[in-house]
Design an enzyme around this catalytic site. Structure first.
Site, PDB file in Angstrom:
ATOM      1  N   CYS A 172       6.361   4.418   9.377  1.00  0.00           N
ATOM      2  CA  CYS A 172       6.972   3.571   8.337  1.00  0.00           C
ATOM      3  C   CYS A 172       8.356   3.963   7.829  1.00  0.00           C
ATOM      4  CB  CYS A 172       6.008   3.459   7.170  1.00  0.00           C
ATOM      5  SG  CYS A 172       4.503   2.596   7.664  1.00  0.00           S
ATOM      6  N   GLU A 209       0.847  -1.197   0.000  1.00  0.00           N
ATOM      7  CA  GLU A 209       0.000   0.000   0.000  1.00  0.00           C
ATOM      8  C   GLU A 209       0.884   1.249   0.000  1.00  0.00           C
ATOM      9  OE1 GLU A 209      -3.290   0.371  -0.507  1.00  0.00           O
ATOM     10  OE2 GLU A 209      -2.485   2.389  -0.640  1.00  0.00           O
ATOM     11  N   LYS A 265       8.336  -1.568  -2.477  1.00  0.00           N
ATOM     12  CA  LYS A 265       7.681  -0.823  -1.393  1.00  0.00           C
ATOM     13  C   LYS A 265       8.729  -0.234  -0.453  1.00  0.00           C
ATOM     14  CE  LYS A 265       5.010   0.847   1.626  1.00  0.00           C
ATOM     15  NZ  LYS A 265       4.228   2.042   1.461  1.00  0.00           N
TER      16      LYS A 265
END
Ligand code: NAD
Ligand code: UGA
Length: 479
Positions: free
Chosen positions: A280, A169, A224
């Site tokens: 993150c 995502e 990612k």
């Protein structure tokens, strides 16, 4: 294989699982989305009648929840039932940095991912597509696959089978709904084409086909981590230049504007600020560092680790500037902190620069008065590990007793928060901090009073006209 999808399960109802499934449910009204979480309080909040009490704040989310919840979107605690009936299962659980054991401080803690895979192995029926939505170290799909397939052989459930896909995502908090509605790309990694097509069919309900990329599974996992590493590296780069601006007389906003005009560089992600936060960037870079070290690529590991080091140094640097400007001491001085979230338009404080900067100032003995429009005081107390002077909890055992103190103020509208303050420190770029009435505020403060603007959002002329001293990050011509 003609695989028809009717029910989707998402394990993990957090900042990713919640908004992502809500968006999918709104775009695919014929599919059923069951979002499950082991945290029952969180599920109860997702089901709260009062939409202002959803567990996460995200612009546009309330409206979408109102359209979909209990129609084709359900927030549930019954993990077993949701897994049993699912054709596709998204694993969207937390993957924080490990705090102990092998790889502590760098590698991701996969215990929640493993637990999810084991639940899927235990309860799934027939053929199930299992999708990594969490950000994971490269080759985690292999681990998930092994857990799932061992269930098949060890429990004699020959009728079950799986395909594992990676579908990371890329949403940003604060703009999650916009990002999900109009993503730059949707990345699907895997080796089973039918499964990849089945997953892409969900996205095709609203994402143009040319934006849906198919890769092998390891490229998807690595892409990612790399994406976040590149974004964070840009912030550390611009923040390092802001320090050079301050000593040379250059202005970081002018430098950003000038380099951003180069189409090869581009203008986004060049805002100098108090250092990147969020759950993150740091963890994903450290993950990359761990991977590089594991394969003996020490120079590569050092390169990426320096991005995190600059970020920590930058936060310390800002704290020290504040102390130095206030005549070398903030002990017993009231300082107003505007913003505690790691960026505007979210209630998330994970890794927020505000935590480090506030802790440093408290350590110097300051009395902080903190306001954030969306972060609640119990979260701030949890982050600072120092009790608020207004705390109702008498148990002090887990809190630091040695430092200055802090309290939370709900509203800044009547300006009382500024009474007798020595400085205002802006740490999050909330819109409501952009147009403060500086002349009124200045009258309430102790002269020479300071405004420290780490987000470059104040009107400099109005601040100066009010007689306040102003420090703006990366402005070499300031006091
Ligand atoms: P989060 O902590 O907000 O949510 C994770 C949820 O998973 C929690 O509510 C937790 O209770 C639940 N959970 C954990 N183990 C479970 C289990 N076995 N069964 C059911 N529920 C379980 O985390 P998040 O911010 O949503 O991030 C999730 C993942 O997505 C992470 O890997 C993160 O790196 C990645 N990611 C996050 C963002 C972001 O903006 N936050 C963006 C992109 C990717
Ligand atoms: C980031 C990425 O942007 C997403 O693509 C990714 O999906 C997500 O991480 C993730 O994997 O969790 P997020 O952390 O939500 O999203 O927010 P960002 O907008 O990237 O901001 C991160 C931090 O960088 C914030 O503290 C922000 O204030 C800071 N930042 C951002 C700057 O200091 N300057 C900028 O120009 C941009």
């Amino acid at each position: 294989m003609n695989f028809s999808i009717k029910k989707i399960c998402c394990i993990g109802a957090g900042y990713v699982g919640g908004p992502t499934m809500t968006m999918m449910a709104s775009k695919c009204p014929d599919l059923i989305f069951n979002v499950v979480d082991i945290n029952e309080t969180r599920i109860a909040s997702w089901n709260n009648e009062d939409l202002s009490k959803l567990p996460i704040f995200e612009p546009g989310l309330e409206e979408l929840i109102a359209k979909t919840r209990n129609k084709n979107l359900f927030f549930l605690s019954n993990v077993k039932e949701a897994i049993e009936s699912a054709d596709i299962i998204f694993i969207s659980v937390n993957t924080p940095t490990k705090t102990r054991g092998l790889g502590a401080g760098k590698s991701s803690d996969l215990k929640w991912v493993e637990a999810s895979a084991r639940e899927v192995a235990k309860y799934s029926k027939g053929y199930t597509i299992v999708v990594e939505k969490s950000t994971l170290p490269v080759r985690t799909a292999e681990v998930i696959g092994k857990i799932l397939n061992s269930a098949k052989t060890n429990s004699n459930r020959e009728e079950i089978s799986f395909s594992v896909l990676s579908n990371p995502e890329f949403l940003s908090e604060g703009t999650a709904i916009k990002d999900l509605d109009n993503p730059d790309r949707v990345l699907i990694g895997g080796d089973n084409k039918e499964a990849m097509i089945a997953l892409s069919n969900i996205y095709k309900a609203w994402v143009p086909e040319k934006k849906i990329l198919f890769t092998n599974i390891w490229s998807s996992e690595l892409a990612k981590l790399t994406s976040n590493a590149f974004l964070a590296q840009r912030i550390s780069s611009i923040n390092s230049i802001s320090a050079i601006c301050e000593v040379t007389g250059a202005d970081i906003r002018e430098v950003s504007r000038a380099i951003g005009k180069d189409s090869r560089i581009g203008s986004k992600f060049l805002d100098s600020g108090p250092g990147f936060g969020g759950s993150c960037f740091k963890k994903d870079i450290l993950n990359l560092v761990y991977l590089a070290e594991y394969f003996g690529l020490i120079e590569v590991a050092n390169f990426w680790e320096s991005v995190v080091e600059i970020n920590s140094w930058h936060q310390k640097r800002i704290s020290e500037i504040i102390v130095k400007k206030l005549f070398g001491t903030v002990a017993n001085k009231k300082l107003v902190i505007l913003g505690f979230a790691f960026k505007a338009n979210t209630n998330d404080t994970r890794e927020s620069a505000a935590i480090t900067i506030c802790k440093n100032l408290l350590n110097e003995g300051a009395n902080l008065v903190i306001h954030d429009p969306k972060v609640n005081p119990s979260q701030i107390e949890y982050d600072l590990k120092i009790k608020s002077t207004k705390s109702l909890d008498n148990d002090n055992s887990s809190f630091d007793q040695q430092s200055g103190n802090w309290e939370y103020v709900q509203s800044i509208d009547n300006h009382e928060i500024f009474n007798n303050a020595y400085a205002i420190i802006i740490l999050t770029e909330w819109a409501e901090f952009r147009n403060l009435k500086w002349k009124l505020i200045a009258k309430k403060m102790v002269p020479p009073a300071w405004v420290f603007d780490s987000r470059s959002i104040v009107n400099t002329i109005e601040v100066n006209d009010a007689g306040l001293k102003l420090w703006r990050l990366g402005n070499g011509l300031a006091d």
